[in-house]
Design a protein around this motif. Structure first.
Motif, mmCIF file in Angstrom:
data_model
loop_
_atom_site.group_PDB
_atom_site.id
_atom_site.type_symbol
_atom_site.label_atom_id
_atom_site.label_comp_id
_atom_site.label_asym_id
_atom_site.label_seq_id
_atom_site.Cartn_x
_atom_site.Cartn_y
_atom_site.Cartn_z
ATOM 1 N N ARG A 182 0.847 -1.190 0.000
ATOM 2 C CA ARG A 182 0.000 0.000 0.000
ATOM 3 C C ARG A 182 0.880 1.237 0.000
ATOM 4 O O ARG A 182 1.956 1.240 0.599
ATOM 5 C CB ARG A 182 -0.894 0.025 1.233
ATOM 6 C CG ARG A 182 -1.903 -1.084 1.249
ATOM 7 C CD ARG A 182 -2.863 -0.923 2.389
ATOM 8 N NE ARG A 182 -2.143 -0.772 3.653
ATOM 9 C CZ ARG A 182 -2.711 -0.624 4.823
ATOM 10 N NH1 ARG A 182 -4.007 -0.611 4.922
ATOM 11 N NH2 ARG A 182 -2.006 -0.490 5.917
ATOM 12 N N ARG A 187 -7.388 6.897 5.578
ATOM 13 C CA ARG A 187 -8.533 7.002 4.673
ATOM 14 C C ARG A 187 -9.298 5.693 4.661
ATOM 15 O O ARG A 187 -8.695 4.632 4.612
ATOM 16 C CB ARG A 187 -8.068 7.284 3.246
ATOM 17 C CG ARG A 187 -7.534 8.681 3.048
ATOM 18 C CD ARG A 187 -7.254 8.920 1.596
ATOM 19 N NE ARG A 187 -8.283 8.302 0.771
ATOM 20 C CZ ARG A 187 -8.986 8.927 -0.155
ATOM 21 N NH1 ARG A 187 -8.743 10.171 -0.385
ATOM 22 N NH2 ARG A 187 -9.891 8.312 -0.855
ATOM 23 N N ARG A 235 -11.429 2.632 3.011
ATOM 24 C CA ARG A 235 -11.284 1.960 1.723
ATOM 25 C C ARG A 235 -12.347 2.459 0.756
ATOM 26 O O ARG A 235 -13.454 2.795 1.141
ATOM 27 C CB ARG A 235 -11.433 0.453 1.882
ATOM 28 C CG ARG A 235 -10.298 -0.161 2.653
ATOM 29 C CD ARG A 235 -10.411 -1.664 2.646
ATOM 30 N NE ARG A 235 -11.763 -2.105 2.956
ATOM 31 C CZ ARG A 235 -12.087 -2.896 3.946
ATOM 32 N NH1 ARG A 235 -11.172 -3.359 4.739
ATOM 33 N NH2 ARG A 235 -13.326 -3.255 4.148
ATOM 34 N N GLU A 236 -11.989 2.475 -0.527
ATOM 35 C CA GLU A 236 -12.922 2.874 -1.580
ATOM 36 C C GLU A 236 -14.057 1.860 -1.672
ATOM 37 O O GLU A 236 -13.852 0.676 -1.460
ATOM 38 C CB GLU A 236 -12.201 2.959 -2.926
ATOM 39 C CG GLU A 236 -11.111 4.017 -2.976
ATOM 40 C CD GLU A 236 -11.661 5.421 -2.919
ATOM 41 O OE1 GLU A 236 -12.748 5.673 -3.475
ATOM 42 O OE2 GLU A 236 -11.003 6.274 -2.307
ATOM 43 N N THR A 292 -16.760 1.529 0.188
ATOM 44 C CA THR A 292 -17.413 1.114 1.424
ATOM 45 C C THR A 292 -18.588 2.030 1.722
ATOM 46 O O THR A 292 -18.731 3.110 1.137
ATOM 47 C CB THR A 292 -16.434 1.161 2.612
ATOM 48 O OG1 THR A 292 -16.001 2.519 2.799
ATOM 49 C CG2 THR A 292 -15.229 0.258 2.387
#
Length: 62
Positions: free
Chosen positions: A22, A32, A34-35, A37
């Motif tokens: 990552r 941040r 997670r995308e 969610t």
């Protein structure tokens, strides 16, 4: 027993070595979510200029 695990362990090590890591975040910055969610969906709705109602958030998140 240990000899039987040598080959699978080596394969696992190889696979993990090839896995991309990552990206690092700036020190002191908050993590941040997670995308994709529900949390990201809610935050995006709340950041809109018109905001979001409780009903809209509930409908979007089920």
């Amino acid at each position: 027993m240990i000899g039987a695990l040598a080959a699978p362990m080596e394969a696992l090590r190889d696979a993990l070595a090839r896995k991309p890591g990552r990206p690092m975040r700036e020190p002191g910055s908050p993590p941040r979510p997670r995308e994709g969610t529900k949390l990201m969906a809610v935050l995006a709705m709340l950041r809109r200029p018109e905001g979001a109602t409780v009903a809209q958030v509930g409908e979007a998140t089920g």
